[in-house]
Design an enzyme around this catalytic site. Structure first.
Site, PDB file in Angstrom:
ATOM      1  N   TYR A 288      -0.498  -0.511   4.736  1.00  0.00           N
ATOM      2  CA  TYR A 288      -0.921  -1.855   4.335  1.00  0.00           C
ATOM      3  C   TYR A 288      -0.390  -2.895   5.323  1.00  0.00           C
ATOM      4  O   TYR A 288       0.816  -3.010   5.535  1.00  0.00           O
ATOM      5  CB  TYR A 288      -0.397  -2.167   2.940  1.00  0.00           C
ATOM      6  N   TYR A 336      -9.974  -5.906  10.365  1.00  0.00           N
ATOM      7  CA  TYR A 336     -11.198  -5.415   9.704  1.00  0.00           C
ATOM      8  C   TYR A 336     -11.588  -6.346   8.561  1.00  0.00           C
ATOM      9  O   TYR A 336     -12.603  -7.041   8.618  1.00  0.00           O
ATOM     10  CB  TYR A 336     -10.986  -3.970   9.229  1.00  0.00           C
TER      11      TYR A 336
END
Lengths: 389, 136
Positions: A288, A336
């Protein structure tokens, strides 16, 4: 008790974004429905096969409670016999994978659907403002801590103070992640990026620059997890849940025992022991990346390197395409997409890597992937280890 | 244009003694009478041993900066005009940590482990505990 090999991920789905936004002003319900349908089609299953539902949302109907799992089930026409709306922030979906595998192993459901969606970018609903100054936030919000970036910045400053970590180390992570994004046509940011670009981007909250921070985008994702028995009849080859762990050490960073160690130390240990694999056996990792510092602390907490050695570990673009530690191969939350809670997209990318569906960004012969979710202000973590036959 | 008001604490059953203490220029924290550990933020029971024998004690108000950040954009619109300013986690000599701002210092000079002491600052009808460097 272990859930190893009790369940497999057999379907994944997401939606396309244009400049970080969903198309045509689609609603948070619409995009989750599209992602769900795609994931079920990917698996070769139908809506009527679903008997377990797992939803963590930041959205909901205004009023008492938010009920995203119940609302979304109604919208999709699903009446589950197992329901779980565990909401621990960005790591919720990694927790859902473990919970789904446990429920499947116990025979409480056979086909679990995990869903997430957000239209926060389209709604312009994010700012650096803290939460209203009630309950435990009354000791935080009045002092103007940028939320959540300021808490991560404090962790970064402490790590720099204790170990001599440099802003350049954090920039390495943003640059390597961008190189992966350049190989992913779906990534929001694909322009070349240098260490200097990161260091010269505006300072948001010291020592975190703009390009140390994740994107603010829309997005939706879905996962289908089934029993080993059901996996035999699915369209795609199974990606097995080998191990999973979860934990949280605090809510506010004020209560974090050590700002340089996350609870991934615990959730990772649980997942590794359950999976019975070693760090060296992991082929591709999805960590993450709410902020660059999140990645560095997590790699140390998971034991990929020793405390304080994260900066050296990621140096020389080690995590970039061609490096010997492929990480965040879709371009991550940094390049992204990052629709508020990002954990489900880490899992989707891990599954695609293990299936060999990643085209230009495919990590060769990837067999085992580690996925780490982190939520809140380094508050919650969950780790999933996935593998293929 | 109306000035944006900064968020002020909304006291509750746990905290009203703490905020009242600030009004009297006292930094009150809790101490557990069973395990002897100090506690902050205030709670109805000790998070270390679950004892309900928690009592208020006055902190020395001295400690050091455990970590900090400089907010360059402010934590929301109400803080925008104050930026840049320092938000820190102060580790009091009693061992507990609390959020505050570091004031009376050039923000570029704020650093980890800097010795600081409490100074009470009025904000509307409230008194907030802020911290400043201890100058020898």
């Amino acid at each position: 008790m272990s859930i190893k090999n009790a369940a497999a991920i057999v379907g994944v789905g997401d939606v396309e974004l244009e400049k970080g936004k969903v198309k045509d002003g689609q609603s948070v319900l619409q995009i989750q429905a599209i992602a769900a349908k795609r994931a079920l089609e990917d698996a070769g299953l139908t809506k009527d096969d679903v008997d377990g539902i797992f939803v963590a949302g930041l959205w909901g109907l205004p009023g008492v409670g938010s009920f995203p799992s119940v609302i979304l089930s109604e919208y999709l026409g699903i009446q589950p016999r197992y329901t779980d709306s565990t909401q621990i922030g960005g790591s919720a979906f990694e927790a859902h994978v473990g919970h789904a595998a446990a429920a499947i192993q116990a025979g409480l459901c056979e086909v679990a659907l995990i869903l997430y969606g957000s239209t926060q970018r389209s709604e312009k609903s994010r700012s650096l403002a803290g939460r209203p100054p009630v309950l435990t936030a009354q000791y935080e919000t009045p002092f103007g801590l940028p939320s959540p970036a300021g808490s991560y910045a404090m962790a970064a400053n402490r790590h720099m103070h204790q170990y001599g970590t440099k802003p350049e180390h954090l920039a390495e992570i943003a640059v390597a992640t961008r190189k992966w994004a350049q190989l992913n046509p779906q990534a929001t940011l694909r322009d070349p990026l240098s260490i200097d670009d990161v260091l010269n981007s505006p300072m948001i909250t010291d020592p975190l620059h703009l390009l140390d921070c994740c994107l603010v985008t829309d997005g939706a994702g879905a996962l289908v997890i089934v029993s080993a028995e059901r996996a035999k009849d699915c369209r795609k080859k199974p990606v097995w849940v080998l191990g999973q762990g979860e934990s949280h050490s605090h809510w506010s960073i004020q209560a974090m025992p050590d700002l340089t160690v996350t609870s991934a130390a615990q959730s990772g240990k649980t997942a590794f022991e359950m999976a019975g694999v070693t760090h060296d056996e992991i082929d591709v990792v999805q960590i993450y990346d709410s902020f660059t510092i999140t990645v560095l602390l997590t790699l140390e907490s998971l034991g990929f390197c020793k405390p304080g050695e994260g900066g050296d570990f990621i140096s020389n673009q080690r995590t970039a395409p061609g490096g010997d530690f492929p990480m965040n191969t879709n371009g991550g939350g940094l390049s992204y997409a990052h629709p508020g809670m990002y954990g489900i997209f880490l899992l989707i990318e891990a599954v695609r890597q293990l299936r060999g569906e990643c085209g230009e960004r495919q990590v060769k012969d990837a067999k085992i992937s580690l996925v780490n979710g982190t939520g809140g202000t380094l508050s919650s973590t969950s780790v999933v280890i996935l593998g293929r036959d | 244009m109306a000035e944006l008001k900064k968020p002020l604490p909304i006291p509750d059953g746990d905290s009203h003694v703490f905020w009242q203490g600030c009004k009297e220029n006292k930094l009150l924290i809790q101490k557990c009478n069973d395990c002897s550990k100090h506690i902050f933020y205030p709670r109805i029971l000790c998070p270390h041993c679950f004892s309900e024998k928690v009592e208020w004690v006055e902190s020395t108000g001295k400690g050091k900066i455990y970590s900090y950040t400089i907010a360059r954009r402010g934590g929301g619109p109400a803080f925008k005009d104050d930026a840049p300013y320092a938000v820190a986690l102060i580790e009091l000599d009693e061992g507990v940590r609390m959020f505050s701002n570091i004031i009376n210092i050039d923000v570029e000079k704020v650093k980890c482990d800097l010795p600081v002491e409490v100074v009470f600052e009025e904000q509307e009808d409230f008194i907030l505990p802020k911290f400043q460097p201890i100058f020898n």
